[in-house]
Design a protein around this motif. Structure first.
Motif, mmCIF file in Angstrom:
data_model
loop_
_atom_site.group_PDB
_atom_site.id
_atom_site.type_symbol
_atom_site.label_atom_id
_atom_site.label_comp_id
_atom_site.label_asym_id
_atom_site.label_seq_id
_atom_site.Cartn_x
_atom_site.Cartn_y
_atom_site.Cartn_z
ATOM 1 N N GLU A 127 0.843 -1.213 0.000
ATOM 2 C CA GLU A 127 0.000 0.000 0.000
ATOM 3 C C GLU A 127 0.873 1.257 0.000
ATOM 4 N N ALA A 128 1.968 1.202 0.740
ATOM 5 C CA ALA A 128 2.885 2.348 0.829
ATOM 6 C C ALA A 128 3.502 2.658 -0.535
ATOM 7 N N ILE A 129 3.875 1.620 -1.281
ATOM 8 C CA ILE A 129 4.462 1.829 -2.611
ATOM 9 C C ILE A 129 3.424 2.449 -3.547
ATOM 10 N N VAL A 130 2.194 1.926 -3.506
ATOM 11 C CA VAL A 130 1.119 2.455 -4.363
ATOM 12 C C VAL A 130 0.871 3.928 -4.048
ATOM 13 N N ARG A 131 0.749 4.243 -2.755
ATOM 14 C CA ARG A 131 0.468 5.632 -2.357
ATOM 15 C C ARG A 131 1.606 6.572 -2.741
ATOM 16 N N THR A 132 2.840 6.072 -2.651
ATOM 17 C CA THR A 132 4.002 6.887 -3.015
ATOM 18 C C THR A 132 4.018 7.153 -4.519
ATOM 19 N N VAL A 133 3.855 6.102 -5.303
ATOM 20 C CA VAL A 133 3.863 6.230 -6.771
ATOM 21 C C VAL A 133 2.758 7.183 -7.229
ATOM 22 N N GLU A 134 1.564 7.051 -6.642
ATOM 23 C CA GLU A 134 0.425 7.907 -7.031
ATOM 24 C C GLU A 134 0.668 9.377 -6.708
ATOM 25 N N SER A 135 1.576 9.645 -5.761
ATOM 26 C CA SER A 135 1.818 11.038 -5.346
ATOM 27 C C SER A 135 2.813 11.753 -6.265
ATOM 28 N N TYR A 136 3.320 11.049 -7.292
ATOM 29 C CA TYR A 136 4.293 11.647 -8.213
ATOM 30 C C TYR A 136 3.797 11.644 -9.655
ATOM 31 N N PRO A 137 2.589 12.175 -9.930
ATOM 32 C CA PRO A 137 2.108 12.148 -11.315
ATOM 33 C C PRO A 137 3.035 12.904 -12.278
ATOM 34 N N HIS A 138 3.702 13.957 -11.769
ATOM 35 C CA HIS A 138 4.580 14.785 -12.604
ATOM 36 C C HIS A 138 5.876 14.063 -12.983
ATOM 37 N N LEU A 139 6.169 12.937 -12.305
ATOM 38 C CA LEU A 139 7.399 12.200 -12.620
ATOM 39 C C LEU A 139 7.133 10.992 -13.506
ATOM 40 N N ARG A 140 5.863 10.789 -13.887
ATOM 41 C CA ARG A 140 5.545 9.678 -14.782
ATOM 42 C C ARG A 140 6.236 9.826 -16.124
ATOM 43 N N ARG A 141 6.517 8.713 -16.743
ATOM 44 C CA ARG A 141 7.130 8.740 -18.069
ATOM 45 C C ARG A 141 6.217 9.485 -19.036
ATOM 46 N N GLY A 142 6.767 10.450 -19.717
ATOM 47 C CA GLY A 142 5.998 11.221 -20.688
ATOM 48 C C GLY A 142 5.220 12.387 -20.101
ATOM 49 N N ALA A 143 5.293 12.551 -18.742
ATOM 50 C CA ALA A 143 4.546 13.665 -18.118
ATOM 51 C C ALA A 143 5.211 14.998 -18.451
#
Length: 345
Positions: free
Chosen positions: A329-345
């Motif tokens: 859950e911690a990994i999911v919540r962390t990843v979701e908090s970085y939309p600006h770092l997604r590939r192609g963002a």
């Protein structure tokens, strides 16, 4: 001499409260009804009811106003571990902590909770289910660890029940979570530069990564259980997610969650460690002329290629610690908090 105001048990100061961990701690203390002040070199946010005091923690006179009428201090100020600046680590972690201890005792603070690090016992070789009884690293492999050892010793030795000043140290390991300025941004930057293709070693090494909310939970539990005659007085406690994970699996989950490829080519551990050591020595020799900043330091290679996970048994027994948020859950919540770092963002 500072005038004494009777401390309230719900009044606390967070030293380093503008940082990643500090801000999460401040937010959770407010939820729990604490009156919170922050002391830091800068103010990075505003929250209703939080008073900010700006200053250098090496300056006792600057610290004192932030500690008036406060019974509890959390000390979580520290330079970024990867900065490799010996004088900065010495100044903040050792000299600054000395000033904090003096200011606390002068202001009548009753309890100090230090954010230390599990790396104080790490020498670059495997640690499996490490207990707090492990000796401090005799040969610390970076300046951060060297000064965190000195810092922890200073704080724990300052515990004095007769004088009404109690201390405890919390040793988290591999802190991550939303707003983390280091782990995820550095990982993504490395991936974008095409340098996250390789796994150091066979990839089976288990490590602890700890969600920031669990670290905060451990810090607050330590503060609330720290009282005269309690087992916490003058002791250190490991705080982790209590779910060791393969280092490269964790990295791959974060990278793939943000749309990047997982590393897949293996490099022999001792080869990479030897190269990192050579580069580090070269940087040291050339420092008077040119400042080199090798990406792979011996410490980073050791952290990526060895087992290092720690037992939370003592924290469970003495303060009822249990992680609030599981690793997945911690990994999911962390990843979701970085939309600006997604590939192609």
């Amino acid at each position: 001499m500072a005038t004494r105001i009777r401390p309230s048990s719900k009044r606390c100061t967070v030293i380093g409260g503008s940082g990643f961990l500090g801000r999460h701690l401040v937010e959770q203390l407010l939820v729990r009804g604490y009156l919170v002040s922050v002391f830091d070199i800068q103010q990075s946010y505003e929250l209703p009811g939080v008073t900010f005091h700006l200053g250098d923690l090496c300056n006792k006179q600057a610290l004192l106003p932030a500690l008036q009428g406060v019974s509890l201090v959390f000390h979580c100020a520290s330079p970024f571990p990867g900065s490799d600046d010996r004088s900065l680590f010495q100044r903040v972690n050792v000299d600054g902590t000395g000033a904090v201890l003096e200011a606390c005792q002068e202001a009548g603070v009753q309890k100090l909770v230090l954010t230390s690090s599990a790396s104080v016992v790490f020498e670059g070789t495997d640690i499996k289910d490490g207990k707090e009884e492990l000796p401090y690293a005799k040969k610390p492999i970076d300046y951060y660890t060297e000064t965190k050892i000195q810092q922890e010793k200073l704080v724990l030795q300052a515990c004095n029940e007769e004088n009404g000043f109690l201390t405890v140290a919390i040793r988290p390991h591999g802190i991550f979570g939303p707003r983390d300025p280091q782990l995820v941004p550095i990982l993504v930057d490395t991936a974008r530069r095409g340098k996250m293709k390789f796994i150091i070693g066979d990839g089976s090494n288990l490590v602890d990564f700890t969600f920031v909310e669990n670290v905060v939970h451990g810090l607050i539990l330590a503060a609330e259980h720290l009282r005269p005659k309690s087992p916490l007085c003058g002791r250190a406690y490991h705080i982790t997610n209590d779910e060791p994970v393969q280092f490269w699996d964790f990295m791959s989950q974060v990278l793939m969650g943000l749309g990047y490829d997982a590393p897949r080519y293996h490099l022999p551990y001792w080869l990479v460690y030897g190269l990192a050591l050579l580069l580090w020595l070269l940087a040291l020799l050339l420092r008077p002329v040119v400042r080199l900043r090798p990406t792979f330091t011996p410490m980073r290679v050791a952290l990526a290629g060895t087992h290092h996970y720690y037992s939370c048994t003592r924290a469970k027994q003495d303060m009822g610690y249990r992680p609030l948020v599981g690793l997945q859950e911690a990994i999911v919540r962390t990843v979701e908090s970085y939309p600006h770092l997604r590939r192609g963002a």
